[in-house]
Design a protein around this motif. Structure first.
Motif, PDB file in Angstrom:
ATOM      1  N   UNK A  92       0.845  -1.271   0.027  1.00 52.89           N
ATOM      2  CA  UNK A  92       0.239  -0.224  -0.005  1.00 52.89           C
ATOM      3  C   UNK A  92       0.885   1.226   0.338  1.00 52.89           C
ATOM      4  N   UNK A  93       0.576   2.460  -0.905  1.00 48.54           N
ATOM      5  CA  UNK A  93       1.018   3.761  -0.771  1.00 48.54           C
ATOM      6  C   UNK A  93       0.121   4.366  -0.047  1.00 48.54           C
ATOM      7  N   UNK A  94       1.266   6.007   0.645  1.00 48.13           N
ATOM      8  CA  UNK A  94       0.383   7.223   0.882  1.00 48.13           C
ATOM      9  C   UNK A  94       0.570   7.892   0.814  1.00 48.13           C
ATOM     10  N   UNK A  95      -0.096   8.477   0.927  1.00 52.48           N
ATOM     11  CA  UNK A  95       0.274  10.561   0.696  1.00 52.48           C
ATOM     12  C   UNK A  95       0.847  10.679   1.726  1.00 52.48           C
ATOM     13  N   UNK A  96       2.089  11.379   1.187  1.00 59.42           N
ATOM     14  CA  UNK A  96       3.550  12.249   3.035  1.00 59.42           C
ATOM     15  C   UNK A  96       2.629  12.744   3.868  1.00 59.42           C
ATOM     16  N   UNK A  97       1.866  14.012   2.907  1.00 62.74           N
ATOM     17  CA  UNK A  97       1.362  15.489   3.613  1.00 62.74           C
ATOM     18  C   UNK A  97      -0.499  14.693   4.658  1.00 62.74           C
ATOM     19  N   UNK A  98      -1.101  14.350   3.742  1.00 60.28           N
ATOM     20  CA  UNK A  98      -1.967  13.651   4.897  1.00 60.28           C
ATOM     21  C   UNK A  98      -2.221  11.883   4.973  1.00 60.28           C
ATOM     22  N   UNK A  99      -1.319  11.053   4.177  1.00 58.65           N
ATOM     23  CA  UNK A  99      -1.037   9.726   4.447  1.00 58.65           C
ATOM     24  C   UNK A  99      -2.818   8.901   4.005  1.00 58.65           C
ATOM     25  N   UNK A 100      -3.243   9.548   2.956  1.00 54.77           N
ATOM     26  CA  UNK A 100      -4.152   8.762   2.714  1.00 54.77           C
ATOM     27  C   UNK A 100      -3.374   7.932   1.609  1.00 54.77           C
ATOM     28  N   UNK A 101      -4.836   6.766   1.921  1.00 54.66           N
ATOM     29  CA  UNK A 101      -3.804   5.708   1.167  1.00 54.66           C
ATOM     30  C   UNK A 101      -4.454   5.062  -0.133  1.00 54.66           C
ATOM     31  N   UNK A 102      -3.315   5.409  -1.677  1.00 58.89           N
ATOM     32  CA  UNK A 102      -3.491   6.055  -2.685  1.00 58.89           C
ATOM     33  C   UNK A 102      -3.588   5.504  -3.599  1.00 58.89           C
ATOM     34  N   UNK A 103      -3.409   3.873  -3.296  1.00 62.79           N
ATOM     35  CA  UNK A 103      -2.977   2.912  -3.621  1.00 62.79           C
ATOM     36  C   UNK A 103      -2.688   1.307  -3.167  1.00 62.79           C
ATOM     37  N   UNK A 104      -3.175  -0.148  -3.268  1.00 63.01           N
ATOM     38  CA  UNK A 104      -3.587  -0.830  -2.433  1.00 63.01           C
ATOM     39  C   UNK A 104      -4.510  -1.141  -1.914  1.00 63.01           C
ATOM     40  N   UNK A 105      -4.717  -2.416  -1.128  1.00 61.58           N
ATOM     41  CA  UNK A 105      -5.393  -2.872  -0.754  1.00 61.58           C
ATOM     42  C   UNK A 105      -6.595  -2.758   0.522  1.00 61.58           C
ATOM     43  N   UNK A 106      -5.447  -1.174   0.694  1.00 64.20           N
ATOM     44  CA  UNK A 106      -6.778  -0.257   2.020  1.00 64.20           C
ATOM     45  C   UNK A 106      -7.034   0.649   1.329  1.00 64.20           C
ATOM     46  N   UNK A 107      -6.554   0.860  -0.334  1.00 61.84           N
ATOM     47  CA  UNK A 107      -6.900   2.392  -1.131  1.00 61.84           C
ATOM     48  C   UNK A 107      -8.470   3.332  -0.795  1.00 61.84           C
ATOM     49  N   UNK A 108      -7.620   4.574  -0.238  1.00 60.21           N
ATOM     50  CA  UNK A 108      -8.730   5.253   0.330  1.00 60.21           C
ATOM     51  C   UNK A 108      -9.168   5.212   1.373  1.00 60.21           C
ATOM     52  N   UNK A 109      -8.543   4.447   2.142  1.00 63.70           N
ATOM     53  CA  UNK A 109      -8.025   4.205   4.042  1.00 63.70           C
ATOM     54  C   UNK A 109      -7.289   5.816   4.465  1.00 63.70           C
ATOM     55  N   UNK A 110      -6.827   5.757   5.209  1.00 58.95           N
ATOM     56  CA  UNK A 110      -5.607   6.848   5.408  1.00 58.95           C
ATOM     57  C   UNK A 110      -4.868   5.853   7.031  1.00 58.95           C
ATOM     58  N   UNK A 111      -3.316   6.424   6.820  1.00 59.39           N
ATOM     59  CA  UNK A 111      -2.481   5.846   8.091  1.00 59.39           C
ATOM     60  C   UNK A 111      -3.710   6.899   9.710  1.00 59.39           C
ATOM     61  N   UNK A 112      -3.532   6.900  10.941  1.00 59.45           N
ATOM     62  CA  UNK A 112      -4.058   7.612  11.366  1.00 59.45           C
ATOM     63  C   UNK A 112      -2.649   8.521  12.288  1.00 59.45           C
ATOM     64  N   UNK A 113      -3.381   9.884  12.254  1.00 59.11           N
ATOM     65  CA  UNK A 113      -1.933  10.974  11.724  1.00 59.11           C
ATOM     66  C   UNK A 113      -1.860  11.174  13.646  1.00 59.11           C
ATOM     67  N   UNK A 114      -0.647  11.761  13.701  1.00 59.23           N
ATOM     68  CA  UNK A 114       0.249  12.010  15.252  1.00 59.23           C
ATOM     69  C   UNK A 114       0.693  13.540  15.019  1.00 59.23           C
ATOM     70  N   UNK A 115       0.688  14.723  15.394  1.00 63.03           N
ATOM     71  CA  UNK A 115       0.545  15.863  15.393  1.00 63.03           C
ATOM     72  C   UNK A 115       1.791  16.400  15.672  1.00 63.03           C
ATOM     73  N   UNK A 116       2.800  16.843  14.840  1.00 65.61           N
ATOM     74  CA  UNK A 116       4.522  16.776  15.276  1.00 65.61           C
ATOM     75  C   UNK A 116       4.899  18.398  14.846  1.00 65.61           C
ATOM     76  N   UNK A 117       5.888  19.020  14.945  1.00 59.81           N
ATOM     77  CA  UNK A 117       6.600  19.753  14.289  1.00 59.81           C
ATOM     78  C   UNK A 117       7.885  20.058  14.302  1.00 59.81           C
ATOM     79  N   UNK A 118       8.021  20.920  13.520  1.00 54.46           N
ATOM     80  CA  UNK A 118       9.642  21.257  14.142  1.00 54.46           C
ATOM     81  C   UNK A 118       9.871  22.539  14.979  1.00 54.46           C
ATOM     82  N   UNK A 119      10.738  22.120  15.380  1.00 52.45           N
ATOM     83  CA  UNK A 119      11.206  23.011  16.764  1.00 52.45           C
ATOM     84  C   UNK A 119      12.574  23.362  16.758  1.00 52.45           C
ATOM     85  N   UNK A 120      13.491  24.442  16.542  1.00 52.53           N
ATOM     86  CA  UNK A 120      14.521  23.883  15.917  1.00 52.53           C
ATOM     87  C   UNK A 120      15.333  23.059  15.742  1.00 52.53           C
TER      88      UNK A 120
END
Ligand code: FES
Length: 115
Positions: free
Chosen positions: A81-109
């Motif tokens: 399965x392949x997922x977009x980096x920016x939102x975890x949306x599955x663009x192809x594979x057996x879970x196409x249309x599903x998405x990874x569960x996000x974890x909010x992160x940010x860059x600090x220094x």
């Protein structure tokens, strides 16, 4: 997702993403402990729970190897399965249309932290 750890918790150094573009790690304590990964796309960094929506297994086969061979997508090593980096949306594979569960992160220094 419930909060894994306090906002600002350091997950890794930004430079830890230089080798493969991503890093897997554990965050939280006790029952809240979760396997997550952070992935870099240019200046942006995104975080996800390391669990494929297809059957719930970790995505990587080798440590920190989450990005497809041609770059630009997150790849699940089990069934491809392949997922977009920016939102975890599955663009192809057996879970196409599903998405990874996000974890909010940010860059600090020079670090990647929980947002
Ligand atoms: S477990 Fe990820 S595509 Fe099947």
């Amino acid at each position: 997702m419930n909060r894994l750890a306090p906002e600002g918790t350091i997950l890794c150094a930004l430079s830890d993403l230089d080798a493969t573009g991503a890093k897997g790690l554990f965050v939280g304590e006790g029952e809240a402990r979760r396997n997550i990964f952070v992935v870099r796309d240019g200046d942006a960094v995104f975080g996800y729970v390391n669990s494929c929506p297809h059957i719930g297994v970790p995505l990587e086969f080798e440590p920190d190897e989450f990005i497809s061979e041609f770059g630009g997508e997150i790849l699940c090593s089990t069934h491809g399965a392949r997922f977009r980096i920016e939102d975890g949306y599955c663009v192809s594979g057996p879970c196409s249309g599903d998405a990874l569960e996000p974890v909010a992160v940010r860059v600090q220094g020079d670090d990647v932290v929980l947002a």
